[in-house]
Enzyme design. Structure first.
Site, mmCIF file in Angstrom:
data_model
loop_
_atom_site.group_PDB
_atom_site.id
_atom_site.type_symbol
_atom_site.label_atom_id
_atom_site.label_comp_id
_atom_site.label_asym_id
_atom_site.label_seq_id
_atom_site.Cartn_x
_atom_site.Cartn_y
_atom_site.Cartn_z
ATOM 1 N N CYS A 116 18.923 89.967 86.634
ATOM 2 C CA CYS A 116 19.827 88.888 86.240
ATOM 3 C C CYS A 116 19.096 87.557 86.433
ATOM 4 O O CYS A 116 18.632 87.239 87.525
ATOM 5 C CB CYS A 116 21.104 88.951 87.082
ATOM 6 N N CYS B 194 28.338 88.488 90.597
ATOM 7 C CA CYS B 194 28.738 87.490 89.600
ATOM 8 C C CYS B 194 29.475 86.342 90.268
ATOM 9 O O CYS B 194 30.420 86.563 91.036
ATOM 10 C CB CYS B 194 29.691 88.096 88.578
ATOM 11 N N CYS C 249 33.406 75.894 86.115
ATOM 12 C CA CYS C 249 34.433 76.935 86.186
ATOM 13 C C CYS C 249 34.962 76.996 87.616
ATOM 14 O O CYS C 249 34.194 77.022 88.571
ATOM 15 C CB CYS C 249 33.845 78.287 85.770
ATOM 16 N N CYS D 268 33.807 79.827 90.218
ATOM 17 C CA CYS D 268 32.377 80.166 90.318
ATOM 18 C C CYS D 268 31.678 79.287 91.351
ATOM 19 O O CYS D 268 31.807 78.063 91.333
ATOM 20 C CB CYS D 268 31.707 80.003 88.958
ATOM 21 N N CYS E 171 24.851 74.068 87.612
ATOM 22 C CA CYS E 171 25.569 74.247 86.353
ATOM 23 C C CYS E 171 26.541 73.092 86.155
ATOM 24 O O CYS E 171 27.107 72.567 87.107
ATOM 25 C CB CYS E 171 26.348 75.565 86.373
ATOM 26 N N ASN F 142 34.802 87.939 92.700
ATOM 27 C CA ASN F 142 33.963 88.003 93.890
ATOM 28 C C ASN F 142 34.238 86.733 94.676
ATOM 29 O O ASN F 142 34.045 85.634 94.152
ATOM 30 C CB ASN F 142 32.489 88.095 93.497
ATOM 31 N N SER G 209 25.013 85.659 78.428
ATOM 32 C CA SER G 209 26.428 85.333 78.559
ATOM 33 C C SER G 209 26.608 83.825 78.448
ATOM 34 O O SER G 209 25.870 83.051 79.056
ATOM 35 C CB SER G 209 26.945 85.815 79.911
ATOM 36 N N GLU H 248 18.295 81.469 91.788
ATOM 37 C CA GLU H 248 18.359 82.845 92.238
ATOM 38 C C GLU H 248 18.178 83.792 91.066
ATOM 39 O O GLU H 248 18.592 83.498 89.939
ATOM 40 C CB GLU H 248 19.705 83.105 92.906
ATOM 41 N N GLY I 281 23.673 78.760 85.896
ATOM 42 C CA GLY I 281 23.523 77.895 84.732
ATOM 43 C C GLY I 281 24.173 78.439 83.474
ATOM 44 O O GLY I 281 24.648 79.579 83.429
ATOM 45 N N GLU I 282 24.206 77.594 82.453
ATOM 46 C CA GLU I 282 24.763 77.954 81.158
ATOM 47 C C GLU I 282 23.606 77.991 80.152
ATOM 48 O O GLU I 282 23.111 76.944 79.737
ATOM 49 C CB GLU I 282 25.839 76.920 80.758
ATOM 50 N N SER J 109 32.249 84.605 78.161
ATOM 51 C CA SER J 109 33.142 84.572 79.325
ATOM 52 C C SER J 109 34.507 84.073 78.880
ATOM 53 O O SER J 109 34.695 82.888 78.636
ATOM 54 C CB SER J 109 32.557 83.669 80.406
ATOM 55 N N LEU J 110 35.447 84.994 78.781
ATOM 56 C CA LEU J 110 36.781 84.659 78.273
ATOM 57 C C LEU J 110 37.663 84.148 79.416
ATOM 58 O O LEU J 110 38.111 82.995 79.411
ATOM 59 C CB LEU J 110 37.385 85.906 77.618
ATOM 60 N N ASN J 111 37.900 85.013 80.365
ATOM 61 C CA ASN J 111 38.519 84.638 81.663
ATOM 62 C C ASN J 111 39.961 84.149 81.635
ATOM 63 O O ASN J 111 40.563 83.912 82.682
ATOM 64 C CB ASN J 111 37.667 83.597 82.400
HETATM 65 N N1 SAH Z 1 27.361 80.349 82.361
HETATM 66 C C1 SAH Z 1 27.339 81.624 81.714
HETATM 67 C C2 SAH Z 1 26.403 82.583 82.406
HETATM 68 C C3 SAH Z 1 26.861 83.018 83.793
HETATM 69 S S1 SAH Z 1 27.460 84.619 83.664
HETATM 70 C C4 SAH Z 1 28.752 82.161 81.581
HETATM 71 O O1 SAH Z 1 29.659 81.551 82.110
HETATM 72 O O2 SAH Z 1 28.963 83.149 80.907
HETATM 73 C C5 SAH Z 1 28.379 84.778 85.069
HETATM 74 C C6 SAH Z 1 29.621 85.631 84.834
HETATM 75 O O3 SAH Z 1 30.271 85.769 86.083
HETATM 76 C C7 SAH Z 1 30.603 84.959 83.903
HETATM 77 O O4 SAH Z 1 31.173 85.899 83.037
HETATM 78 C C8 SAH Z 1 31.656 84.418 84.848
HETATM 79 O O5 SAH Z 1 32.903 84.354 84.222
HETATM 80 C C9 SAH Z 1 31.609 85.412 85.982
HETATM 81 N N2 SAH Z 1 32.022 84.857 87.263
HETATM 82 C C10 SAH Z 1 31.918 83.589 87.667
HETATM 83 N N3 SAH Z 1 32.409 83.444 88.907
HETATM 84 C C11 SAH Z 1 32.828 84.662 89.292
HETATM 85 C C12 SAH Z 1 33.399 85.173 90.496
HETATM 86 N N4 SAH Z 1 33.645 84.386 91.538
HETATM 87 N N5 SAH Z 1 33.707 86.479 90.543
HETATM 88 C C13 SAH Z 1 33.431 87.296 89.509
HETATM 89 N N6 SAH Z 1 32.874 86.873 88.362
HETATM 90 C C14 SAH Z 1 32.574 85.576 88.250
#
Ligand code: SAH
Length: 378
Positions: A133, A363, A144, A147, A140, A320, A221, A98, A191-192, A244-246
């Site tokens: 995007c 995202c 996570c 995601c 992937c 999301n 990212s 996508e 993907g990463e 992506s810290l999270n």
């Molecule tokens: N794999 C890379 C590139 C993807 S970026 C990475 O992880 O950074 C996608 C971004 O969306 C990341 O910052 C991730 O933390 C965030 N993300 C993933 N799932 C999400 C969700 N359900 N709701 C909001 N953000 C999300």
């Protein structure tokens, strides 16, 4: 460098050197390389027959030798109420990813003022800048827990041509052309990118040098592939970096992002600390807020300690939601409380507005969802 996968004879993805080698191989003069280059990256043709600058005989010969443009096929298009468009892009082997078009897109820069204030370009249109995007892998491997892409598992890497080709296909579909039209790119799709590093970087160079999007308008990212963060810092042409810290501590982060076992917060933040930033550049940290999991004031305070002294900003993303994701979205008040803690400590923090949630384009929602075409999600 050879970045094609087996049986792929796409012209998209070839750089200047590759194209020179190609025309030489088939006994054509050097200037043909430039003509092909203009056709695929600037005119963004979809078939060799459209390269009108080449003699018919040469076009025929390229076709007979198995070459094709390799522009991904737009299989489906979902249009959100907010103007976001989610494209389902199909490649020659039938795999798909996508790509998302966001007019006045939130390229991660929202709220920091760097993109605001200019106008004039794109006048007469509903938007004056847009963000695309882009995906880097089919599926992937990072897993996570919040995601949707993770649920697909890892299918394969995209080639440089498939990564750059998504951009070409969207530009063609939207009838826009950088640099005249202000286009930002974020490598934040499926993907990463740093687990497909060489192809990703080759795509970046093609997009910057041939398609015409300045690398200063690109952001990549990563979930935190630490050795590649170091490599990335020494690239002469590179996008801006987002991480992506999270999570605000190792226990939490390992639970949400299993790769934290391999590269924990200490090594990750150490890499961020030594990352060679350019003039006025900052690292972006993304933080997905999960209701009751990582969204307490205490978590925000931990982040303040973690990021002390790093030239950065934080983008806060309220989860999301999606099917199969066992977390919920915090209330708006919770998100702004969290933001306040960071801001008071001097860390610029922005709340990202979700784009295209109704069509599963936001995202973490990219999962090749085709079932929801008619029924908007909450
Ligand atoms: N794999 C890379 C590139 C993807 S970026 C990475 O992880 O950074 C996608 C971004 O969306 C990341 O910052 C991730 O933390 C965030 N993300 C993933 N799932 C999400 C969700 N359900 N709701 C909001 N953000 C999300």
């Amino acid at each position: 460098m050879q970045t094609k996968h087996a049986a792929d004879n796409s012209l998209l993805g070839l750089d200047r050197g590759d194209l020179l080698a190609l025309v030489q191989e088939i006994g054509e003069p050097e200037y043909r390389a430039q003509q092909i280059q203009d056709a695929i990256y600037r005119k963004r043709v979809s078939s060799i027959d459209e390269i009108s600058t080449l003699p018919a005989q040469m076009r025929q010969r390229l076709g007979e030798s198995g070459y094709s443009i390799g522009l991904p096929n737009i299989q489906k298009k979902f249009i959100s109420q907010d103007g976001t468009v989610r494209y389902l892009m199909e490649f020659s082997d039938g795999q798909s990813v996508e790509t998302v078009w966001m007019p006045e897109g939130d390229g991660g820069e929202a709220g920091d003022g760097t993109e605001a204030g200019e106008s004039g370009e794109g006048a007469g249109r509903a938007w004056d800048r847009a963000t695309i995007c882009v995906s880097s892998q089919v599926g992937c491997a990072v897993d996570c827990q919040f995601c949707l892409t993770a649920l697909l598992g890892m299918k394969r890497n995209l080639t440089a041509g498939e990564i750059a080709g998504q951009v070409c296909a969207v530009l063609r579909d939207q009838s826009v052309s950088p640099p005249e039209d202000r286009i930002n790119l974020v490598f934040m799709g499926m993907g990463e990118p740093f687990l497909n590093y060489d192809n990703f970087m080759k795509a970046v160079r093609l997009l910057a040098e041939e398609v015409g999007v300045a690398s200063s308008r690109m952001t990549v990212s990563t979930a935190g592939i630490v050795p590649r963060i170091h490599d990335f810092g020494s690239e002469p042409i590179r996008p801006k970096l987002a991480i992506s810290l999270n999570a605000s501590n190792d226990d939490l982060r390992t639970r949400l992002m299993p790769l934290n076992r391999k590269w924990n917060l200490e090594t990750l933040i150490a890499a961020a600390r030594v990352f060679p930033l350019r003039n006025r550049e900052r690292i972006t940290f993304e933080y997905v807020l999960l209701n009751g999991v990582n969204d307490a004031r205490g978590n925000a305070e931990e982040i303040v300690n973690l990021l002390r002294g790093v030239r950065c900003k934080v983008n806060l993303i309220a989860l999301n939601p999606g099917p199969g994701i066992n977390f919920s979205t915090p209330e708006a008040g919770q998100v702004s409380d969290f933001q306040e803690v960071l801001m008071k400590a001097g860390i610029p923090a922005f709340i990202r507005r979700p784009r295209g949630r109704d069509i599963f384009a936001a995202c973490g929602q990219l999962k090749r969802t085709v079932e929801i075409a008619t029924e908007p999600a909450p």
